[in-house]
Design a protein around this motif. Sequence first.
Motif, mmCIF file in Angstrom:
data_model
loop_
_atom_site.group_PDB
_atom_site.id
_atom_site.type_symbol
_atom_site.label_atom_id
_atom_site.label_comp_id
_atom_site.label_asym_id
_atom_site.label_seq_id
_atom_site.Cartn_x
_atom_site.Cartn_y
_atom_site.Cartn_z
ATOM 1 N N GLN A 55 0.745 -1.526 -0.429
ATOM 2 C CA GLN A 55 0.409 -0.207 0.202
ATOM 3 C C GLN A 55 1.219 1.113 0.057
ATOM 4 O OE1 GLN A 55 -3.588 -0.561 2.712
ATOM 5 N NE2 GLN A 55 -2.507 -2.399 2.955
ATOM 6 N N GLN A 56 2.055 1.301 0.865
ATOM 7 C CA GLN A 56 2.927 2.550 0.850
ATOM 8 C C GLN A 56 3.488 2.865 -1.013
ATOM 9 O OE1 GLN A 56 5.066 2.078 4.103
ATOM 10 N NE2 GLN A 56 3.422 1.776 5.281
ATOM 11 N N ASN A 57 4.763 1.705 -0.901
ATOM 12 C CA ASN A 57 5.869 1.506 -2.175
ATOM 13 C C ASN A 57 5.162 0.770 -3.692
ATOM 14 O OD1 ASN A 57 6.788 2.432 0.229
ATOM 15 N ND2 ASN A 57 8.336 0.260 -0.520
ATOM 16 N N GLY A 58 4.591 0.317 -3.147
ATOM 17 C CA GLY A 58 3.158 0.079 -4.588
ATOM 18 C C GLY A 58 3.089 1.378 -6.048
ATOM 19 N N GLN A 59 3.311 1.634 -7.033
ATOM 20 C CA GLN A 59 2.629 2.608 -8.326
ATOM 21 C C GLN A 59 1.356 1.849 -8.310
ATOM 22 O OE1 GLN A 59 5.388 2.480 -11.230
ATOM 23 N NE2 GLN A 59 3.591 4.139 -12.189
ATOM 24 N N SER A 60 0.649 1.082 -9.027
ATOM 25 C CA SER A 60 -0.696 0.702 -9.945
ATOM 26 C C SER A 60 -1.551 0.436 -8.899
ATOM 27 C CB SER A 60 -0.785 -0.387 -10.371
ATOM 28 O OG SER A 60 -1.224 -1.486 -9.507
ATOM 29 N N ASP A 61 -2.661 0.561 -8.494
ATOM 30 C CA ASP A 61 -4.096 1.253 -7.729
ATOM 31 C C ASP A 61 -3.984 -0.585 -6.759
ATOM 32 O OD1 ASP A 61 -4.226 3.370 -7.623
ATOM 33 O OD2 ASP A 61 -6.060 3.625 -9.112
ATOM 34 N N ALA A 62 -4.264 -1.354 -8.469
ATOM 35 C CA ALA A 62 -4.144 -3.096 -8.277
ATOM 36 C C ALA A 62 -3.292 -3.285 -7.218
ATOM 37 C CB ALA A 62 -4.071 -3.737 -9.353
ATOM 38 N N VAL A 63 -1.317 -3.061 -7.291
ATOM 39 C CA VAL A 63 -1.240 -3.472 -6.534
ATOM 40 C C VAL A 63 -1.511 -3.326 -4.377
ATOM 41 C CG1 VAL A 63 1.121 -3.214 -5.230
ATOM 42 C CG2 VAL A 63 0.833 -4.098 -7.070
ATOM 43 N N LYS A 64 -1.742 -1.638 -4.917
ATOM 44 C CA LYS A 64 -2.211 -1.637 -3.843
ATOM 45 C C LYS A 64 -3.492 -2.247 -3.217
ATOM 46 C CE LYS A 64 -0.251 3.201 -4.385
ATOM 47 N NZ LYS A 64 -0.048 4.514 -4.388
ATOM 48 N N GLN A 65 -4.441 -2.365 -3.561
ATOM 49 C CA GLN A 65 -5.590 -3.456 -3.300
ATOM 50 C C GLN A 65 -5.455 -4.643 -2.826
ATOM 51 O OE1 GLN A 65 -8.272 -2.646 -6.677
ATOM 52 N NE2 GLN A 65 -8.578 -0.529 -6.183
ATOM 53 N N TYR A 66 -4.089 -5.130 -3.676
ATOM 54 C CA TYR A 66 -3.800 -6.576 -3.561
ATOM 55 C C TYR A 66 -3.245 -5.561 -1.611
ATOM 56 C CZ TYR A 66 -2.009 -10.674 -3.481
ATOM 57 O OH TYR A 66 -1.164 -12.361 -3.083
ATOM 58 N N ALA A 118 8.142 -6.968 -8.468
ATOM 59 C CA ALA A 118 8.607 -7.400 -7.607
ATOM 60 C C ALA A 118 7.581 -7.942 -6.349
ATOM 61 C CB ALA A 118 9.313 -7.365 -6.611
ATOM 62 N N PHE A 119 6.970 -7.545 -5.853
ATOM 63 C CA PHE A 119 5.719 -7.252 -5.200
ATOM 64 C C PHE A 119 4.133 -9.061 -5.830
ATOM 65 C CE2 PHE A 119 1.290 -7.155 -3.806
ATOM 66 C CZ PHE A 119 1.826 -7.373 -2.232
ATOM 67 N N ALA A 120 4.558 -9.073 -7.258
ATOM 68 C CA ALA A 120 3.612 -9.922 -7.522
ATOM 69 C C ALA A 120 4.248 -11.180 -7.809
ATOM 70 C CB ALA A 120 3.406 -9.605 -9.340
ATOM 71 N N GLN A 121 5.514 -11.294 -8.484
ATOM 72 C CA GLN A 121 6.306 -12.302 -8.430
ATOM 73 C C GLN A 121 6.325 -13.574 -6.969
ATOM 74 O OE1 GLN A 121 10.034 -11.764 -9.751
ATOM 75 N NE2 GLN A 121 10.150 -14.126 -9.737
ATOM 76 N N LYS A 168 0.633 -11.106 -14.373
ATOM 77 C CA LYS A 168 0.140 -10.320 -15.155
ATOM 78 C C LYS A 168 0.577 -9.167 -15.756
ATOM 79 C CE LYS A 168 -2.066 -15.198 -16.429
ATOM 80 N NZ LYS A 168 -2.699 -16.044 -16.422
ATOM 81 N N GLY A 169 -0.340 -8.380 -15.454
ATOM 82 C CA GLY A 169 -0.493 -6.975 -15.226
ATOM 83 C C GLY A 169 -0.154 -6.470 -14.997
ATOM 84 N N ALA A 170 1.411 -6.529 -14.521
ATOM 85 C CA ALA A 170 2.726 -5.714 -14.257
ATOM 86 C C ALA A 170 3.561 -6.514 -15.484
ATOM 87 C CB ALA A 170 3.398 -6.716 -13.404
ATOM 88 N N ALA A 171 3.736 -7.643 -15.703
ATOM 89 C CA ALA A 171 4.698 -7.384 -16.926
ATOM 90 C C ALA A 171 3.795 -7.174 -18.205
ATOM 91 C CB ALA A 171 4.169 -9.472 -17.539
ATOM 92 N N LYS A 172 2.532 -7.186 -18.074
ATOM 93 C CA LYS A 172 2.465 -5.779 -19.889
ATOM 94 C C LYS A 172 2.882 -5.008 -19.709
ATOM 95 C CE LYS A 172 -2.718 -8.931 -20.094
ATOM 96 N NZ LYS A 172 -3.543 -8.590 -20.023
#
Length: 174
Positions: A55-66, A118-121, A168-172
Amino acid sequence: MRNTMSRNALLGMSAAFALALPGGVAFAKEPASKAFITKAIQGNMAEVSMGQLAQQNGQSDAVKQYGQMLATDHGAANDKAQAVAQQMNVTVPTEPSKKQKADMAKMQKLTGAAFDKAFAQHAVMDHKKDIAEYTKASKMKGDPAGDYASQTLPDLQKHLEAAQALQKGAAKTM
């Protein structure tokens, strides 16, 4: 004296048979059960921290929501796991494992798109490992830790699917 030796031998054989019988299986599972619940608590604590970091370091809203989902779900799971540990007379750990802390330290150095990737992985790999461990533990029928594992598996599967979608979203975007 001979009577005492015979009695001790009989007690030893009785204990061995008790472990071999279906009702005695719980004795054989107990160390695995205690180790699992300890590890589960540490994992939940690590996931809550990792979710907060997302929530602090993520760039995308999807990462923050996850990250929010991880913090919320693993916080609730940890409350349940701690209650199970107390029921089993297991000392409740107060912090994640050394490896989990090291993983967190690596992730804390990242921000933005690099963090997201890195977080998604990490989330995919970690949840695959967790699902395997929880699936194994869920086979301990009639065991509080096994019951906890069975109840938690659906959330872990949901987290894995969401992490795979993030990956998959991060890879795109890379």
